[in-house]
Enzyme design. Structure first.
Site, PDB file in Angstrom:
ATOM      1  N   HIS A 103       1.658   4.889  -8.136  1.00  0.00           N
ATOM      2  CA  HIS A 103       2.000   5.826  -7.459  1.00  0.00           C
ATOM      3  C   HIS A 103       3.946   5.135  -7.014  1.00  0.00           C
ATOM      4  O   HIS A 103       3.036   3.813  -6.587  1.00  0.00           O
ATOM      5  CB  HIS A 103       1.062   6.162  -7.040  1.00  0.00           C
ATOM      6  CG  HIS A 103       1.366   7.255  -6.640  1.00  0.00           C
ATOM      7  ND1 HIS A 103       2.015   7.197  -5.181  1.00  0.00           N
ATOM      8  CD2 HIS A 103       0.944   8.828  -6.478  1.00  0.00           C
ATOM      9  CE1 HIS A 103       1.741   8.503  -4.296  1.00  0.00           C
ATOM     10  NE2 HIS A 103       1.319   9.165  -5.044  1.00  0.00           N
ATOM     11  N   ASP A 124      -5.208   0.318  -6.709  1.00  0.00           N
ATOM     12  CA  ASP A 124      -4.738   1.896  -5.694  1.00  0.00           C
ATOM     13  C   ASP A 124      -6.296   2.475  -6.406  1.00  0.00           C
ATOM     14  O   ASP A 124      -6.173   3.041  -7.481  1.00  0.00           O
ATOM     15  CB  ASP A 124      -3.762   2.021  -6.173  1.00  0.00           C
ATOM     16  CG  ASP A 124      -3.798   3.507  -6.395  1.00  0.00           C
ATOM     17  OD1 ASP A 124      -4.777   4.677  -5.750  1.00  0.00           O
ATOM     18  OD2 ASP A 124      -2.535   4.117  -6.226  1.00  0.00           O
ATOM     19  N   GLN A 151      -6.762   8.046  -7.431  1.00  0.00           N
ATOM     20  CA  GLN A 151      -7.533   8.571  -8.612  1.00  0.00           C
ATOM     21  C   GLN A 151      -8.839   8.735  -9.328  1.00  0.00           C
ATOM     22  O   GLN A 151      -9.419   9.042 -10.672  1.00  0.00           O
ATOM     23  CB  GLN A 151      -6.029   8.821  -9.616  1.00  0.00           C
ATOM     24  CG  GLN A 151      -5.143   9.951  -9.276  1.00  0.00           C
ATOM     25  CD  GLN A 151      -5.226  10.446  -8.288  1.00  0.00           C
ATOM     26  OE1 GLN A 151      -5.908  11.104  -8.908  1.00  0.00           O
ATOM     27  NE2 GLN A 151      -4.284  11.175  -7.913  1.00  0.00           N
ATOM     28  N   LYS A 155      -9.382  13.142  -1.584  1.00  0.00           N
ATOM     29  CA  LYS A 155      -9.264  12.978  -2.845  1.00  0.00           C
ATOM     30  C   LYS A 155     -10.905  13.218  -3.801  1.00  0.00           C
ATOM     31  O   LYS A 155     -11.067  13.432  -4.456  1.00  0.00           O
ATOM     32  CB  LYS A 155      -8.655  12.217  -4.037  1.00  0.00           C
ATOM     33  CG  LYS A 155      -6.735  12.122  -3.493  1.00  0.00           C
ATOM     34  CD  LYS A 155      -6.121  11.522  -4.477  1.00  0.00           C
ATOM     35  CE  LYS A 155      -4.718  11.512  -3.739  1.00  0.00           C
ATOM     36  NZ  LYS A 155      -3.791  12.035  -4.133  1.00  0.00           N
ATOM     37  N   CYS A 159       5.260  12.194  -8.195  1.00  0.00           N
ATOM     38  CA  CYS A 159       5.306  10.304  -7.305  1.00  0.00           C
ATOM     39  C   CYS A 159       5.392   8.932  -8.107  1.00  0.00           C
ATOM     40  O   CYS A 159       4.499   8.202  -7.743  1.00  0.00           O
ATOM     41  CB  CYS A 159       4.168  10.259  -5.782  1.00  0.00           C
ATOM     42  SG  CYS A 159       4.714  11.484  -4.476  1.00  0.00           S
TER      43      CYS A 159
END
Length: 429
Positions: free
Chosen positions: A143, A220, A223, A246, A384
């Site tokens: 991302h 990261d 997700q 999220k 993104c």
């Protein structure tokens, strides 16, 4: 009588199996007021949790109650409401620590979101350990939030940015990673789950390779955090970032996990408020982590709500959530694969609850607009992740993503609408 008993048992077993081994989907859906709405005169089908999740009413109510009756500043006052708010704020940090199995609550830093977390660690580490000629490794599937901060640091520090390429299947090429990592590599920054394809990266293996080369690992986790079990000690990562919005919590709150010994040495990136220990006109000394990295009045209510959300998710069980969403992913993938005009983008064997796809002769934007008219919320565009789209020689994709509240019936409706769209394009214009 025996025959009747067998029939009853079969019905009971089928019902249990259909509900994902007693996964409480009906109860969960009742908790989300958003799902009771209509969009364009159709019951809304929300398939965009990868962008942002809907919020359960118990958490909305907790946030509302906190603002109505319990809100006060934290760490600074001795009156009753401030003490209560401070206790809830600190408990939220502990809940998050336990959720990801950090070794201490002082390894949990409150931020504004994943992007804020990644920028914090990039700036702090960049100012601390990166020197001219050093190397930072990222992947082609990142991302932009886990790409641009490292580009900036490399430009500022005259360091070299290296890229792990992505295969056409959506997997990272780890053989290339093993070749490009070197004694000059100081940082490896990788997404746990690719937001563009749903690929789950082998973080534990990547961390082992990085640490063998004395590099730090930043992940990261935006997700991944509620879709796969996350144990930062088992993964052995140095930093792990994610967002509240999220994971069914309010917007504007994020987390940066960092190993204690690293946080102790890292310089702060902002000054003011609680992060100060002693200040004079010419000099300041700073608090210990995590307060050292939390300048200004904290994000109090959102942090408390995130802590409450953790308890809500724990009541369902992260393994139950993982299994439910995996069933939805498998079911939807098998349905989509039967439509010859649709191509799934990213077919890694290990995927999370995301499916990206393109439709023959129909732009992603037109697919999204058609689904909107049917009451279905999906994401379209580059997500993104522009380098991913360039790698695959496409301009963008359609993306559906699942959350704790989605059902196979919603997938069936989505598939029916997708077929309707394709058939309408075949008709004479």
């Amino acid at each position: 009588m025996k025959k009747l008993y067998l029939i009853c048992f079969f019905i009971f077993f089928s019902t249990l199996n259909a509900s994902g081994n007693s996964y409480p989907i009906k109860k969960i859906r009742k908790d989300f007021p958003f799902l009771k709405q209509k969009m364009n005169n159709h019951p809304i089908v929300y398939l965009d949790t990868a962008a942002t999740s809907q919020k359960p009413k118990p958490i909305i109510d907790k946030l509302h109650h906190f603002y109505l009756e319990e809100y006060a500043t934290v760490h600074r006052s001795v009156y009753e409401k401030s003490i209560l708010a401070t206790r809830k704020y600190n408990q939220a940090r502990v809940s998050i620590q336990q959720f990801i199995n950090a070794s201490s609550s002082s390894e949990i830093i409150f931020t504004r979101g994943t992007t804020d977390s990644l920028n914090l660690v990039a700036i702090s580490l960049g100012n601390w350990i990166i020197k001219p000629g050093d190397e930072i490794i990222i992947s082609q599937m990142e991302h932009h939030s886990n790409m641009v901060p490292w580009q900036i640091i490399c430009q500022q520090k005259k360091a070299k940015l290296k890229i792990i390429p992505m295969k056409s299947s959506g997997e990272l090429d780890l053989e290339v990673f093993k070749k490009i990592i070197s004694p000059k590599t100081k940082i490896v920054a990788i997404g746990h789950v690719a937001n563009s394809t749903g690929t789950v990266n082998p973080i534990q293996e990547i961390a082992k390779i990085a640490h063998q080369n004395n590099a730090l690992v930043i992940v990261d986790g935006a997700q991944a955090i509620t879709h796969v079990p996350v144990d930062v000690q088992k993964l052995d990562v140095d930093f792990y970032a994610f967002s509240g919005h999220k994971m069914y919590a309010p917007n504007g709150i994020g987390i940066l996990y960092g190993k204690q010994e690293l946080l102790e040495k890292m310089p702060p990136v902002q000054g003011g408020g609680d992060m100060i220990r002693v200040v004079s006109l010419n000099k300041a000394t700073f608090q210990k982590p995590p307060i050292k990295f939390e300048a200004g009045t904290p994000i109090i209510a959102e942090a408390v709500a995130l802590g409450e959300t953790i308890q809500y998710l724990n009541s369902i069980g992260i393994e139950n959530i993982f299994n439910w969403e995996h069933d939805l992913l498998t079911y939807a993938t098998s349905k989509i694969q039967k439509i010859k005009e649709v191509q799934i983008i990213g077919n890694a064997p290990n995927k999370s609850s995301i499916i990206s796809f393109i439709v023959q002769d129909v732009s992603p934007k037109d697919v999204g607009s058609f689904m909107n008219q049917k009451g279905i919320a999906i994401r379209t565009g580059c997500h993104c992740a522009q380098p991913v789209m360039r790698k695959l020689h496409i301009k963008g994709t359609c993306r559906i993503s699942f959350g704790i509240y989605n059902t196979k019936e919603e997938i069936d409706y989505f598939i029916a609408c997708l077929n309707e769209l394709i058939e309408s394009k075949k008709l004479p214009q």
